[in-house]
Design a protein around this motif. Structure first.
Motif, PDB file in Angstrom:
ATOM      1  N   ILE A   9       0.859  -1.265  -0.066  1.00  0.00           N
ATOM      2  CA  ILE A   9      -0.080  -0.002  -0.008  1.00  0.00           C
ATOM      3  C   ILE A   9       1.002   1.237   0.062  1.00  0.00           C
ATOM      4  O   ILE A   9       1.789   1.484   0.907  1.00  0.00           O
ATOM      5  CB  ILE A   9      -1.004   0.034   1.231  1.00  0.00           C
ATOM      6  N   GLU A  37      -3.404   8.188  -5.654  1.00  0.00           N
ATOM      7  CA  GLU A  37      -3.522   9.072  -6.566  1.00  0.00           C
ATOM      8  C   GLU A  37      -3.318   8.617  -7.923  1.00  0.00           C
ATOM      9  O   GLU A  37      -2.935   7.467  -8.160  1.00  0.00           O
ATOM     10  CB  GLU A  37      -2.403   9.975  -6.135  1.00  0.00           C
ATOM     11  N   ASN A  48       9.618  16.599  -1.157  1.00  0.00           N
ATOM     12  CA  ASN A  48      10.696  16.468  -0.368  1.00  0.00           C
ATOM     13  C   ASN A  48      11.769  17.470  -0.821  1.00  0.00           C
ATOM     14  O   ASN A  48      11.638  18.078  -1.799  1.00  0.00           O
ATOM     15  CB  ASN A  48      11.171  15.299   0.214  1.00  0.00           C
ATOM     16  N   CYS A 201       3.062   0.770   3.372  1.00  0.00           N
ATOM     17  CA  CYS A 201       4.314   2.035   3.128  1.00  0.00           C
ATOM     18  C   CYS A 201       3.209   3.125   2.686  1.00  0.00           C
ATOM     19  O   CYS A 201       3.601   3.742   1.531  1.00  0.00           O
ATOM     20  CB  CYS A 201       4.917   1.815   1.769  1.00  0.00           C
ATOM     21  N   GLY A 346       5.853  21.281   1.986  1.00  0.00           N
ATOM     22  CA  GLY A 346       5.888  19.754   1.947  1.00  0.00           C
ATOM     23  C   GLY A 346       5.151  19.276   3.141  1.00  0.00           C
ATOM     24  O   GLY A 346       5.378  20.045   4.230  1.00  0.00           O
ATOM     25  N   ARG A 348       5.192  16.492   6.365  1.00  0.00           N
ATOM     26  CA  ARG A 348       6.099  15.204   6.992  1.00  0.00           C
ATOM     27  C   ARG A 348       4.984  14.631   7.706  1.00  0.00           C
ATOM     28  O   ARG A 348       4.177  15.132   8.450  1.00  0.00           O
ATOM     29  CB  ARG A 348       7.098  16.027   7.929  1.00  0.00           C
ATOM     30  N   PRO A 377      10.584   8.815   8.522  1.00  0.00           N
ATOM     31  CA  PRO A 377      10.910  10.233   8.145  1.00  0.00           C
ATOM     32  C   PRO A 377      12.110  10.442   7.362  1.00  0.00           C
ATOM     33  O   PRO A 377      12.986   9.534   7.187  1.00  0.00           O
ATOM     34  CB  PRO A 377      11.274  10.974   9.609  1.00  0.00           C
ATOM     35  N   PRO A 379      16.060  10.611   6.913  1.00  0.00           N
ATOM     36  CA  PRO A 379      16.402  10.235   5.632  1.00  0.00           C
ATOM     37  C   PRO A 379      15.884   9.041   4.767  1.00  0.00           C
ATOM     38  O   PRO A 379      16.424   8.208   4.193  1.00  0.00           O
ATOM     39  CB  PRO A 379      17.911  10.312   5.529  1.00  0.00           C
ATOM     40  N   ALA A 381      13.798   8.709   2.132  1.00  0.00           N
ATOM     41  CA  ALA A 381      14.228   8.763   0.657  1.00  0.00           C
ATOM     42  C   ALA A 381      15.356   8.311   0.288  1.00  0.00           C
ATOM     43  O   ALA A 381      15.669   7.425  -0.466  1.00  0.00           O
ATOM     44  CB  ALA A 381      13.842  10.144  -0.165  1.00  0.00           C
TER      45      ALA A 381
HETATM   46  C1  LIG Z   1       9.403  18.498   3.523  1.00  0.00           C
HETATM   47  C2  LIG Z   1      10.115  17.024   3.375  1.00  0.00           C
HETATM   48  C3  LIG Z   1      11.530  17.156   3.141  1.00  0.00           C
HETATM   49  C4  LIG Z   1      12.497  15.961   3.117  1.00  0.00           C
HETATM   50  N1  LIG Z   1      13.488  16.006   2.601  1.00  0.00           N
HETATM   51  C5  LIG Z   1      14.144  14.683   2.551  1.00  0.00           C
HETATM   52  C6  LIG Z   1      15.146  14.669   1.804  1.00  0.00           C
HETATM   53  O1  LIG Z   1      15.914  15.673   1.514  1.00  0.00           O
HETATM   54  N2  LIG Z   1      15.978  13.487   1.859  1.00  0.00           N
HETATM   55  C7  LIG Z   1      15.417  12.515   2.081  1.00  0.00           C
HETATM   56  O2  LIG Z   1      16.166  11.430   2.102  1.00  0.00           O
HETATM   57  N3  LIG Z   1      14.352  12.597   2.887  1.00  0.00           N
HETATM   58  C8  LIG Z   1      13.601  13.441   2.888  1.00  0.00           C
HETATM   59  N4  LIG Z   1      12.248  13.698   3.481  1.00  0.00           N
HETATM   60  C9  LIG Z   1      11.791  12.222   3.826  1.00  0.00           C
HETATM   61  C10 LIG Z   1      11.183  11.485   2.620  1.00  0.00           C
HETATM   62  O3  LIG Z   1      10.542  12.401   1.751  1.00  0.00           O
HETATM   63  C11 LIG Z   1      10.447  10.328   3.210  1.00  0.00           C
HETATM   64  O4  LIG Z   1      10.908   9.697   4.043  1.00  0.00           O
HETATM   65  C12 LIG Z   1       9.890   9.307   1.986  1.00  0.00           C
HETATM   66  O5  LIG Z   1       9.377  10.262   1.162  1.00  0.00           O
HETATM   67  C13 LIG Z   1       8.753   8.520   2.562  1.00  0.00           C
HETATM   68  O6  LIG Z   1       8.306   7.702   1.403  1.00  0.00           O
HETATM   69  P1  LIG Z   1       7.021   6.936   1.539  1.00  0.00           P
HETATM   70  O7  LIG Z   1       7.064   6.052   0.418  1.00  0.00           O
HETATM   71  O8  LIG Z   1       6.979   6.002   2.694  1.00  0.00           O
HETATM   72  O9  LIG Z   1       5.731   7.977   1.808  1.00  0.00           O
HETATM   73  P2  LIG Z   1       5.092   8.648   0.889  1.00  0.00           P
HETATM   74  O10 LIG Z   1       5.876   9.188  -0.456  1.00  0.00           O
HETATM   75  O11 LIG Z   1       4.278   9.763   1.502  1.00  0.00           O
HETATM   76  O12 LIG Z   1       4.098   7.852  -0.024  1.00  0.00           O
HETATM   77  C14 LIG Z   1       3.168   7.296   0.630  1.00  0.00           C
HETATM   78  C15 LIG Z   1       1.986   7.128  -0.310  1.00  0.00           C
HETATM   79  O13 LIG Z   1       0.817   5.984   0.085  1.00  0.00           O
HETATM   80  C16 LIG Z   1      -0.363   6.492  -0.568  1.00  0.00           C
HETATM   81  N5  LIG Z   1      -1.384   5.969   0.239  1.00  0.00           N
HETATM   82  C17 LIG Z   1      -1.697   6.334   1.627  1.00  0.00           C
HETATM   83  N6  LIG Z   1      -2.757   5.997   2.015  1.00  0.00           N
HETATM   84  C18 LIG Z   1      -3.216   5.160   1.072  1.00  0.00           C
HETATM   85  C19 LIG Z   1      -4.212   4.313   0.932  1.00  0.00           C
HETATM   86  N7  LIG Z   1      -5.381   4.001   1.709  1.00  0.00           N
HETATM   87  N8  LIG Z   1      -4.494   3.402  -0.379  1.00  0.00           N
HETATM   88  C20 LIG Z   1      -3.884   3.669  -1.298  1.00  0.00           C
HETATM   89  N9  LIG Z   1      -2.521   4.457  -1.149  1.00  0.00           N
HETATM   90  C21 LIG Z   1      -2.268   5.143  -0.084  1.00  0.00           C
HETATM   91  C22 LIG Z   1      -0.276   8.062  -0.601  1.00  0.00           C
HETATM   92  O14 LIG Z   1      -1.046   8.718  -1.434  1.00  0.00           O
HETATM   93  C23 LIG Z   1       1.238   8.241  -1.143  1.00  0.00           C
HETATM   94  O15 LIG Z   1       1.282   8.367  -2.499  1.00  0.00           O
HETATM   95  C24 LIG Z   1      11.805  14.676   3.585  1.00  0.00           C
HETATM   96  C25 LIG Z   1      10.287  14.801   3.746  1.00  0.00           C
HETATM   97  C26 LIG Z   1       9.466  15.916   3.652  1.00  0.00           C
HETATM   98  C27 LIG Z   1       7.968  15.886   3.849  1.00  0.00           C
END
Ligand SMILES: Cc1cc2nc3c(=O)[nH]c(=O)nc-3n(C[C@H](O)[C@H](O)[C@H](O)COP(=O)(O)OP(=O)(O)OC[C@H]3O[C@@H](n4cnc5c(N)ncnc54)[C@H](O)[C@@H]3O)c2cc1C
Length: 397
Positions: A9, A37, A48, A201, A346, A348, A377, A379, A381
């Motif tokens: 997810i 989305e 980010n 996820c 963005g 968090r 959170p 790092p 990415a």
């Molecule tokens: C402002 C900001 C700056 C940052 N800067 C950095 C950086 O410079 N370097 C770095 O390494 N990290 C950075 N981070 C952290 C990094 O962006 C995150 O750790 C990473 O993007 C997390 O990825 P993710 O896939 O877990 O979450 P997300 O990218 O949030 O993806 C989760 C996905 O799940 C989907 N979803 C949620 N619920 C459902 C559902 N019920 N059904 C289907 N889909 C669903 C959402 O639509 C979303 O697309 C930053 C974060 C922020 C917010």
């Protein structure tokens, strides 16, 4: 009803890295990603700062410390192999006065202990050479910190996953999970699916997916908006790479800084203010049910009690551009309000526990038929491939 062996997810960078690694580990199993989305990387990943962190800040023995540096190397190797542009522009952490030198020295030691290569403590003249507009008494230079476009990376992971028969269902929101006799029944806006195993996820909604599985996690996501500005073209020349202050060790945020982007823009920020919606990218976006959930969680009020002073000062800086500029001037005195344009933000996913503690580390929990990344959170990415590698080492289906 479509039936999958593994369903992931969330179509952010962690979800797609996990999908790609799951497929390598289980090439014969059917694997799907659900993303609510219409495109990938729409939330945290796509909003980010684009920094490939080296791993300086993190508590020894934390997963962040263990995953960040090796994760950054895996990521750079992936970019090299798949022709994705990145730049090791380097990062300078700046002690603005004598009172910050001790913390800077500690960061240097911590970074070295975390295995980060190339770190150097630098004096004023070297600061001047690296970043001529920066003022500070001492700096920590990290030449292996870089920048990349995380949306492109997520899309590259997705392409590899799909090329090996992985399925990505966009516009597909998981609404509820029921336990069948052998499988999980996944109710979505596109109908029901079934899965033997689920990997959560879902970023800003990860706690909700865990609740759908009836897991008692005691962790809730509180959204924090990080607001930033873009520097005008004439001000961009004042920044060569990444310029950060010495952070407050008790907070998970790094303080307002200057970030060069891979598209050659430079951003200034972000601050950290509470958002009134989990996907609230504008200052006054409000989602009543998100707000209700935060306000009825005891841990939220404990967090407010512990952090109200910092919270108020961040709110004040959010509403007062002059204060925002003042924080930036600590690093580059010549920055003026007229240099800040195009505000953006963005959001968090900040996980907090029932005692109001801000979770600083990655948080991963299991059940017999599911795995949940409750908190990824920054790092996250940078560490995405290392997180995926770790999840696969835990997975035995
Ligand atoms: C402002 C900001 C700056 C940052 N800067 C950095 C950086 O410079 N370097 C770095 O390494 N990290 C950075 N981070 C952290 C990094 O962006 C995150 O750790 C990473 O993007 C997390 O990825 P993710 O896939 O877990 O979450 P997300 O990218 O949030 O993806 C989760 C996905 O799940 C989907 N979803 C949620 N619920 C459902 C559902 N019920 N059904 C289907 N889909 C669903 C959402 O639509 C979303 O697309 C930053 C974060 C922020 C917010």
């Amino acid at each position: 009803m479509n039936d999958f062996d593994i369903t992931i997810i969330g179509g952010g960078i962690v979800g797609l890295a996990t999908a790609m690694y799951a497929q390598n580990k289980y090439p014969k199993k059917s694997i799907a990603v659900f993303e609510k989305e219409s495109s990938l990387a729409k939330h945290q990943t796509g909003n980010n700062s684009g920094v490939i962190h080296a791993g300086i800040y993190y508590q020894p023995d934390s997963q962040k410390a263990k995953f960040c540096w090796p994760g950054s190397l895996l990521l750079r190797k992936f970019c090299d192999e798949h022709n994705i542009e990145y730049e090791l522009c380097g990062k300078l952490i700046v002690a603005s006065d004598e009172s910050e030198i001790n913390s800077l020295d500690n960061l240097f030691e911590r970074g070295k202990n975390n295995g980060v290569n190339g770190l150097q403590l630098v004096d004023e003249s070297k600061i001047n050479e690296i970043e001529p507009y920066v003022r500070g008494v001492k700096g920590l230079w990290s030449p292996n910190t870089g920048i990349v476009d995380y949306i492109k990376l997520t899309e590259a992971y997705a392409k590899i996953f799909q090329s090996k028969d992985g399925q990505i269902y966009k516009n597909t929101k998981l609404l509820n999970i029921l336990s069948g006799t052998t499988n999980l029944i996944l109710e979505t806006n596109k109908g029901d699916f079934s899965a033997k195993y689920l990997i959560n996820c879902a970023g800003l909604h990860a706690d909700r997916i865990a609740q759908m599985m009836k897991l008692d996690t005691d962790v809730r996501i509180v959204p924090f908006r990080g607001e930033y500005f873009t520097l005008t073209d004439d001000a961009k020349k004042m920044v060569n790479g990444l310029i950060y202050p010495v952070p407050d060790p008790d907070l998970p945020f790094l303080g307002v800084h200057f970030t060069k982007r891979i598209n050659n823009e430079v951003e200034a920020g972000p601050n950290a203010v509470m958002a009134y919606s989990r996907e609230g990218y504008k200052k006054f976006d409000i989602n009543p049910s998100d707000l209700f959930e935060s306000f009825t969680y005891l841990g939220f009020w404990k967090m407010v009690k512990n952090n109200w002073k910092t919270g108020l000062s961040e709110q004040y800086r959010s509403l007062n551009k002059f204060k925002f500029v003042q924080s930036l001037q600590k690093l580059i005195p010549e920055i003026k309000s007229k240099h800040l344009t195009n505000p953006g933000a963005g959001v968090r996913a900040q996980a907090i526990d029932k005692n109001g503690k801000l979770l600083q580390d990655f948080s991963i929990i299991h059940s017999s038929n599911s795995l949940h990344i409750l908190s990824a959170p920054s790092p996250g990415a940078t560490s995405s491939l290392k997180i995926a590698e770790h999840l696969m080492s835990e997975l035995n289906i």
